[in-house]
Design a protein around this motif. Structure first.
Motif, PDB file in Angstrom:
ATOM      1  N   HIS A 138      39.921  32.895  29.485  1.00 38.37           N
ATOM      2  CA  HIS A 138      38.140  32.965  29.648  1.00 38.37           C
ATOM      3  C   HIS A 138      37.793  31.960  28.818  1.00 38.37           C
ATOM      4  CE1 HIS A 138      34.411  35.034  29.153  1.00 38.37           C
ATOM      5  NE2 HIS A 138      34.367  34.378  28.081  1.00 38.37           N
ATOM      6  N   LEU A 139      36.502  31.430  29.461  1.00 34.00           N
ATOM      7  CA  LEU A 139      35.855  30.111  29.101  1.00 34.00           C
ATOM      8  C   LEU A 139      34.463  30.584  29.037  1.00 34.00           C
ATOM      9  CD1 LEU A 139      37.116  27.486  31.694  1.00 34.00           C
ATOM     10  CD2 LEU A 139      37.381  27.239  29.274  1.00 34.00           C
ATOM     11  N   PRO A 140      33.680  30.023  27.822  1.00 34.19           N
ATOM     12  CA  PRO A 140      32.471  30.689  27.522  1.00 34.19           C
ATOM     13  C   PRO A 140      31.468  30.263  28.692  1.00 34.19           C
ATOM     14  CG  PRO A 140      33.180  29.377  25.710  1.00 34.19           C
ATOM     15  CD  PRO A 140      34.182  29.349  26.806  1.00 34.19           C
ATOM     16  N   PRO A 141      30.410  30.749  28.958  1.00 33.26           N
ATOM     17  CA  PRO A 141      29.451  30.416  30.250  1.00 33.26           C
ATOM     18  C   PRO A 141      28.974  29.153  30.137  1.00 33.26           C
ATOM     19  CG  PRO A 141      29.036  32.883  29.597  1.00 33.26           C
ATOM     20  CD  PRO A 141      29.850  32.332  28.660  1.00 33.26           C
ATOM     21  N   ALA A 190      30.776  27.792  22.950  1.00 35.32           N
ATOM     22  CA  ALA A 190      30.785  29.195  22.913  1.00 35.32           C
ATOM     23  C   ALA A 190      29.253  29.680  22.404  1.00 35.32           C
ATOM     24  CB  ALA A 190      31.700  29.889  22.112  1.00 35.32           C
ATOM     25  N   ALA A 191      28.341  30.510  22.585  1.00 29.22           N
ATOM     26  CA  ALA A 191      27.272  30.812  21.925  1.00 29.22           C
ATOM     27  C   ALA A 191      27.249  31.331  20.719  1.00 29.22           C
ATOM     28  CB  ALA A 191      26.583  31.985  23.144  1.00 29.22           C
ATOM     29  N   ALA A 193      35.989  33.559  18.012  1.00 23.78           N
ATOM     30  CA  ALA A 193      37.393  33.023  18.469  1.00 23.78           C
ATOM     31  C   ALA A 193      38.098  34.344  19.201  1.00 23.78           C
ATOM     32  CB  ALA A 193      38.365  32.754  17.600  1.00 23.78           C
ATOM     33  N   SER A 194      38.030  35.740  18.328  1.00 24.93           N
ATOM     34  CA  SER A 194      38.588  37.098  18.776  1.00 24.93           C
ATOM     35  C   SER A 194      37.850  37.403  19.974  1.00 24.93           C
ATOM     36  CB  SER A 194      38.342  37.827  17.783  1.00 24.93           C
ATOM     37  OG  SER A 194      37.091  38.568  17.470  1.00 24.93           O
ATOM     38  N   VAL A 197      37.178  28.134  18.956  1.00 19.28           N
ATOM     39  CA  VAL A 197      35.855  27.647  19.004  1.00 19.28           C
ATOM     40  C   VAL A 197      35.612  26.347  18.414  1.00 19.28           C
ATOM     41  CG1 VAL A 197      34.745  30.001  19.520  1.00 19.28           C
ATOM     42  CG2 VAL A 197      35.590  29.401  17.143  1.00 19.28           C
ATOM     43  N   PHE A 198      36.140  25.376  18.679  1.00 19.75           N
ATOM     44  CA  PHE A 198      36.295  23.949  18.098  1.00 19.75           C
ATOM     45  C   PHE A 198      34.966  23.334  18.071  1.00 19.75           C
ATOM     46  CE2 PHE A 198      40.129  21.440  17.096  1.00 19.75           C
ATOM     47  CZ  PHE A 198      40.916  22.453  16.639  1.00 19.75           C
ATOM     48  N   SER A 199      33.868  24.024  18.763  1.00 15.46           N
ATOM     49  CA  SER A 199      32.585  23.406  18.653  1.00 15.46           C
ATOM     50  C   SER A 199      31.988  23.709  17.261  1.00 15.46           C
ATOM     51  CB  SER A 199      31.805  24.187  19.836  1.00 15.46           C
ATOM     52  OG  SER A 199      31.616  25.420  19.586  1.00 15.46           O
TER      53      SER A 199
END
Length: 331
Positions: A19-22, A58-59, A64-65, A154-156
């Motif tokens: 899964h990748l964030p939009p 990620a928004a 991460a979960s 979520v390394f961002s």
């Protein structure tokens, strides 16, 4: 839970998911963001040094979960399983939801898994290889029968957007596999390694104490030192698992290394005398997603038809710690 080990008990991958964030950011998106703070870089500079063109962030409020659960659901579907079939969850992450409990326990709750062991593995970018090896051992000994192994990041959230040498490298995402007990070998060999003397070359040197952040909770990296170490240890790990399994580089159908830098990946393939067409590459579209990078690349290769049943696949990870490892498997 299975009650006793079997001398003929092996482990195989039953399904993969990711899964990748939009939200997808191009190099130019980051160039513009950095320029607003007076920091110069360019799309050409990023591509030339890393091979990265895009990454996903990620928004706000997505953890991460959350990413892990979506990847897990895809893996369960591919394996023809339900959450009730899972008796072990291992999550590899360096960006957990909380100090504790583990992200794996949070994933267990969100999936509605009724029980079984759940814990995190922290080996940074080698985390998925570590998690796969641990879950394989638990299945082989009869402690578990079917496991979810997930890499989610979520390394961002830990990037310093004043440091152009690191903030352009990383992205968010998750990848997962369902492992299950098998009468025929799937995971053939593995090796895990670490050198704690190299802690400082790649780290996020912060912690929480007394309700305050102590230290610096942003990623720091000595790129040249990491590059030099990575190339050497990845070749070493690859040759070790091949020797353990009685295989040669010619037996490898696909090499899926940690997706950090295209030059490291290509150099590793050359050292192993593997042709470029056997190298699975997603770093250009995903960036470095740390523990998620190997399962993300594996799932993409499976779903695109590159990796097929019966193929021999070499997975490799290398990251902060300094950690590294490899897994050889017949898919």
């Amino acid at each position: 839970m299975a009650s006793s080990p079997s001398p003929t008990r092996f482990t195989r991958i039953a399904g993969t998911g990711s899964h990748l964030p939009p939200r997808r950011l191009s190099n130019q998106d980051l160039v513009d963001r950095l320029a607003a703070d007076g920091i110069e870089t360019s799309d050409d500079w990023i591509v030339e040094r890393t091979g990265i063109r895009f990454r996903h962030f990620a928004a706000e409020g997505v953890s991460a979960s959350d990413l892990a659960v979506e990847a897990a659901r895809h893996a369960l579907e591919a394996a023809g399983c339900t959450p009730a079939d899972i008796d072990l969850i291992v999550v590899a992450t360096s960006t957990p939801d909380m100090v504790f409990p583990s992200t794996a326990c949070i994933v267990q709750r969100k999936l509605g898994v009724p029980g079984g062991a759940a814990f995190d593995v922290q080996a940074v970018c080698s985390g998925f290889v570590y998690g796969l090896t641990v879950a394989d051992a638990l299945i082989r000994t009869g402690t578990a029968r079917r496991a979810l192994v997930i890499g989610a990041e979520v390394f961002s959230r830990i990037l310093d957007f004043k440091d152009r040498t690191t903030c352009v490298l990383f992205g968010d995402g998750a990848g997962a596999v369902v492992l299950e007990a098998s009468e025929t070998p799937g995971l053939l060999a593995s090796t895990l390694n670490a050198d704690g003397r190299q802690v400082e070359i790649l780290c996020t040197p912060g912690t929480v104490s007394g309700g305050r952040v102590i230290g610096e909770p942003l990623l720091r990296m000595d790129g040249q030192a990491v590059f030099k170490l990575a190339v050497g240890v990845l070749e070493e790990a690859a040759r070790k698992v091949l020797a353990q399994a009685g295989r040669t580089p010619e037996d490898v159908d696909w090499l899926i290394p940690h997706q950090a830098n295209i030059r490291i990946m290509q150099m590793t393939a050359r050292k192993m005398r593997l042709p470029a067409e056997k190298l699975v590459v997603t770093v250009d579209r995903h960036g470095n997603t740390s523990a998620a990078s190997v399962p993300l690349a594996l799932d993409e290769a499976v779903r695109s038809g590159q990796v097929q049943r019966g193929d021999t696949v070499l997975l490799e990870g290398v990251g902060g710690g300094f950690t590294w490892g490899a897994v050889l498997l017949d898919f």
